[in-house]
Enzyme design. Structure first.
Site, PDB file in Angstrom:
ATOM      1  N   LYS A 127      42.035  38.684  27.044  1.00 44.71           N
ATOM      2  CA  LYS A 127      43.305  38.324  27.678  1.00 44.71           C
ATOM      3  C   LYS A 127      44.474  38.640  26.745  1.00 44.71           C
ATOM      4  CE  LYS A 127      45.533  34.517  27.516  1.00 44.71           C
ATOM      5  NZ  LYS A 127      46.011  33.121  27.529  1.00 44.71           N
ATOM      6  N   ASP A 179      44.756  35.026  33.090  1.00 48.88           N
ATOM      7  CA  ASP A 179      44.973  33.667  32.606  1.00 48.88           C
ATOM      8  C   ASP A 179      44.647  32.701  33.739  1.00 48.88           C
ATOM      9  OD1 ASP A 179      47.072  33.845  34.376  1.00 48.88           O
ATOM     10  OD2 ASP A 179      48.648  33.408  32.896  1.00 48.88           O
TER      11      ASP A 179
END
Length: 326
Positions: A197, A215
């Site tokens: 991420k 996320d």
């Protein structure tokens, strides 16, 4: 007696003769009433039709427009078409979508992204000016006293674990990458505290390398949208990547996250104020009344400041305020 009988007969005949007359008198009245009812019915028909049309129009605007027939799942082709249309409409809704972390170079973005775990981007943006004033480079941060660094990043929470990651990644950048943030995913994920991420955030926004940032907001929305049923972030990333061209990945991430933070909230989505409601299979999970839904909107859509202290020039809202003095 003989004279009386005819009189009685005459008297008896009179009501019989009058009855048809009364009946005849009633018939026009009944006919008139029926005519009025018929006329009223004819006049009401266009009004009822208009009302039905308006109701149908309102319903089609609010309810999902692309639901598969009951018992029949949406085909893969139909889902991909719907998903791409949703992306186009999100682009129209948020032409100013951007990363909501303040940064001026790849190192600042990398540090800010690590700090953003388990806190808001606003809190990170209020913290990093003081941090980067003290240690603007990997070399400076690697040489920081851990206790001093903990104090600088304390407002972001989990400051001890984050301090360990920041010193570790800064040391790795200094020792293995010449003090520069690498521009490849396989290198970034070797740094302490950096996963896919974080790596995709840095690659997409500091290096222009397309990436999907999964996320909590992104994962929640793409499941609501019916683009995937996966829970694991890497599987979510892989499935969503198959739907969209690579050139869209970075901006798609921003648009979906923007929508999740402003409209499609976790507990109470503002369905009645959602610009992509007709395409969403989860419409109705939240508030559908337009006026009530408006009150749930956040940031610039709710007339409040955004998360960046220095937002892009095209951002239509107010900048976030700096952290108040203790």
């Amino acid at each position: 007696m003989k004279k009386t009988a005819p009189k009685q007969a005459t008297t008896t005949e009179t009501p019989a003769k009058q009855a048809p007359a009364k009946a005849a008198a009633k018939k026009p009245a009944a006919t008139a009433t029926a005519a009025k009812k018929a006329a009223a019915g004819k006049k009401a028909t266009p009004a009822k039709a208009a009302a039905k049309k308006a109701a149908a129009s309102a319903g089609s605007a609010a309810a999902p427009a692309r639901k598969a027939p009951a018992g029949k799942p949406e085909s893969r082709v139909a889902m991909v078409r719907r998903a791409r249309r949703m992306n186009r409409e999100l682009a129209d809704l948020y032409p100013y979508a951007h990363p909501e972390l303040d940064f001026t170079n790849p190192f600042e973005l990398l540090v800010a992204t690590v700090l953003s775990a388990q806190t808001t981007d606003l809190r990170v943006n209020q913290t990093t000016p003081g941090l980067f004033a003290v240690c603007p480079t990997p070399e400076d941060m690697a040489a920081m006293d851990p206790e001093r660094l903990e104090e600088l990043i304390r407002p972001t929470g989990f400051f001890r674990a984050k301090t360990k990651s920041l010193i570790g990644l800064s040391t790795a950048l200094r020792d293995r990458f010449g003090g520069e943030v690498p521009g490849r995913l396989e290198d970034l994920v070797t740094l302490p505290g950096v996963g896919r991420k974080t790596a995709n955030v840095v690659l997409g926004n500091a290096f222009g390398v397309p990436g999907i940032t999964v996320d909590t907001h992104f994962g929640r929305l793409v499941r609501r949208f019916g683009w995937t049923t996966q829970e694991d972030p890497e599987k979510v990333e892989a499935e969503v990547a198959e739907i969209f061209p690579k050139s869209e990945w970075t901006m798609l991430s921003h648009r979906v996250v923007f929508h999740g933070r402003r409209v499609c909230h976790s507990r109470k989505p503002a369905c009645g104020a959602c610009g992509i409601a007709p395409l969403c299979p989860s419409y109705g999970e939240g508030e559908t009344d337009p006026e009530k839904a408006k009150k749930l909107l956040k940031y610039e859509l709710g007339g409040r400041p955004g998360q960046r202290l220095k937002p892009p020039a095209d951002y239509p809202g107010q900048p976030a305020p700096p952290m108040a003095a203790p």
